[in-house]
Motif scaffolding. Structure first.
Motif, mmCIF file in Angstrom:
data_model
loop_
_atom_site.group_PDB
_atom_site.id
_atom_site.type_symbol
_atom_site.label_atom_id
_atom_site.label_comp_id
_atom_site.label_asym_id
_atom_site.label_seq_id
_atom_site.Cartn_x
_atom_site.Cartn_y
_atom_site.Cartn_z
ATOM 1 N N PHE B 127 -16.105 1.487 0.982
ATOM 2 C CA PHE B 127 -15.049 2.266 0.331
ATOM 3 C C PHE B 127 -14.469 3.324 1.279
ATOM 4 O O PHE B 127 -13.247 3.402 1.442
ATOM 5 C CB PHE B 127 -15.589 2.873 -0.969
ATOM 6 N N PRO B 128 -15.314 4.161 1.951
ATOM 7 C CA PRO B 128 -14.729 5.123 2.890
ATOM 8 C C PRO B 128 -13.951 4.467 4.025
ATOM 9 O O PRO B 128 -12.940 5.013 4.475
ATOM 10 C CB PRO B 128 -15.920 5.921 3.422
ATOM 11 N N CYS B 129 -14.390 3.273 4.467
ATOM 12 C CA CYS B 129 -13.600 2.571 5.496
ATOM 13 C C CYS B 129 -12.206 2.282 4.955
ATOM 14 O O CYS B 129 -11.208 2.435 5.660
ATOM 15 C CB CYS B 129 -14.256 1.242 5.894
ATOM 16 N N GLY B 130 -12.172 1.853 3.698
ATOM 17 C CA GLY B 130 -10.884 1.563 3.069
ATOM 18 C C GLY B 130 -10.012 2.800 2.975
ATOM 19 O O GLY B 130 -8.799 2.745 3.206
ATOM 20 N N VAL B 131 -10.650 3.929 2.665
ATOM 21 C CA VAL B 131 -9.895 5.183 2.553
ATOM 22 C C VAL B 131 -9.242 5.522 3.895
ATOM 23 O O VAL B 131 -8.055 5.854 3.963
ATOM 24 C CB VAL B 131 -10.816 6.337 2.092
ATOM 25 N N VAL B 132 -10.013 5.411 4.971
ATOM 26 C CA VAL B 132 -9.468 5.725 6.299
ATOM 27 C C VAL B 132 -8.364 4.736 6.658
ATOM 28 O O VAL B 132 -7.296 5.121 7.147
ATOM 29 C CB VAL B 132 -10.589 5.689 7.363
ATOM 30 N N LYS B 133 -8.612 3.464 6.368
ATOM 31 C CA LYS B 133 -7.614 2.439 6.687
ATOM 32 C C LYS B 133 -6.313 2.695 5.921
ATOM 33 O O LYS B 133 -5.215 2.595 6.480
ATOM 34 C CB LYS B 133 -8.197 1.077 6.323
ATOM 35 N N GLY B 134 -6.440 3.049 4.635
ATOM 36 C CA GLY B 134 -5.262 3.300 3.802
ATOM 37 C C GLY B 134 -4.491 4.523 4.266
ATOM 38 O O GLY B 134 -3.258 4.516 4.321
ATOM 39 N N ALA B 135 -5.237 5.564 4.646
ATOM 40 C CA ALA B 135 -4.574 6.780 5.118
ATOM 41 C C ALA B 135 -3.805 6.490 6.402
ATOM 42 O O ALA B 135 -2.637 6.851 6.556
ATOM 43 C CB ALA B 135 -5.604 7.886 5.340
ATOM 44 N N LEU B 136 -4.461 5.802 7.352
ATOM 45 C CA LEU B 136 -3.798 5.499 8.623
ATOM 46 C C LEU B 136 -2.584 4.609 8.395
ATOM 47 O O LEU B 136 -1.541 4.811 9.014
ATOM 48 C CB LEU B 136 -4.790 4.834 9.582
ATOM 49 N N ALA B 137 -2.723 3.640 7.505
ATOM 50 C CA ALA B 137 -1.597 2.741 7.233
ATOM 51 C C ALA B 137 -0.408 3.520 6.695
ATOM 52 O O ALA B 137 0.736 3.251 7.056
ATOM 53 C CB ALA B 137 -2.016 1.665 6.243
#
Lengths: 116, 163
Positions: B127-137
């Motif tokens: 989930f935190p990986c997804g959060v970082v990925k979403g923010a960067l995107a």
């Protein structure tokens, strides 16, 4: 007032083209930059201002005030940005789709009326 | 005129929701489907948080600024501390964010140095990986994000691979 909404669509679309132009010019040159892009162009009775967020959302403000004050415009954009962030934070909002939120519409109306 | 106090929620609520979310998805699906679901939930959350946390900031000029923002302000908002160490490769396509005491692992009691232990703990990092990925995107930096658990308990690193 009974202004043709289609006309506003046209004005805003032109504004977005100007924003894209400004952004691509900007990236060739200097560092960072302001979110507020300033006056984009003039159209008969209206002055069109632009603003871009860090997340590349573009905000366009069409103003018919004959004596505009930049501080007011910037403040309006700040409030629009805050309303946008709130609308996008809605878990039922789908990214990239049209924002369908009564409170967002209400907030924008208040911003628009506040500058009268 | 007094400002209304910011509405707050106890962090425990999030932690319990996080535990339940990981459990639920891994119970109803196989691991890779569960991971994909958790990552995409994180992606949406990251996207929305990025809008909110970047609101008062001047515009980023390049990828490195975005990464630094994630390591400092974004991490502080989410995890109450900045990233401890940032490394990158020569071409700046891979960034490694190192957190010594990752907040969302601090109540994990299972040792991560056994094979089963490490797989189980890894589930909580999707989930935190997804959060970082979403923010960067949302800032225009498309990437893949994976996480590794390190030897010290609570310590982990996130690899950001820019596409």
């Amino acid at each position: 007032s009974d202004v043709d909404p289609l006309r506003f669509h046209f004005i805003v679309h032109c504004a977005l083209d100007v924003v894209d132009e400004r952004l691509s010019n900007r990236s060739k040159g200097s560092s960072g930059g302001d979110s507020f892009l300033g006056l984009l162009y003039l159209s008969e009775d209206y002055r069109i201002y632009g603003y871009v967020t860090n997340t590349r959302a573009k905000l366009v403000l069409v103003d018919d005030d004959p004596e505009p004050k930049e501080a007011d415009i910037k403040e309006s954009f700040r409030r629009m940005h805050a309303a946008y962030v709130n609308a996008v934070s809605n878990p039922f909002h789908r990214s990239g789709q049209v924002i369908n939120s009564k409170s967002f519409t209400k907030a924008l109306l208040q911003i628009a009326e506040g500058t009268r | 005129m007094a400002r209304p106090a910011k509405r707050e929620v106890a962090e425990t609520c999030f932690e319990l929701l996080n535990i339940e979310m990981v459990r639920l998805y891994h119970e109803k699906d196989d691991t890779s489907t569960a991971r994909a679901a958790l990552e995409s939930i994180g992606f949406q959350v990251g996207h929305q948080l990025a809008e909110r946390y970047s609101m008062d900031r001047p515009r980023f000029s390049e990828h490195l600024d975005v990464i630094k923002f994630i390591c400092k302000e974004f991490w502080i908002e989410l995890f109450k501390k900045p990233v401890d160490n940032l490394k990158t490769n020569r071409h700046r396509e891979i960034f490694v964010l190192h957190d010594n005491k990752f907040r969302w692992l601090r109540h994990v009691s299972l040792a991560a140095n056994t094979p089963q232990g490490s797989e189980l703990v890894a589930r909580y990092l999707v989930f935190p990986c997804g959060v970082v990925k979403g923010a960067l995107a949302s800032f225009g930096v498309p990437c893949e994000v994976t996480a590794d658990i390190l030897d010290t308990p609570g310590s982990c690193s996130f690899q950001v691979r820019i596409k």
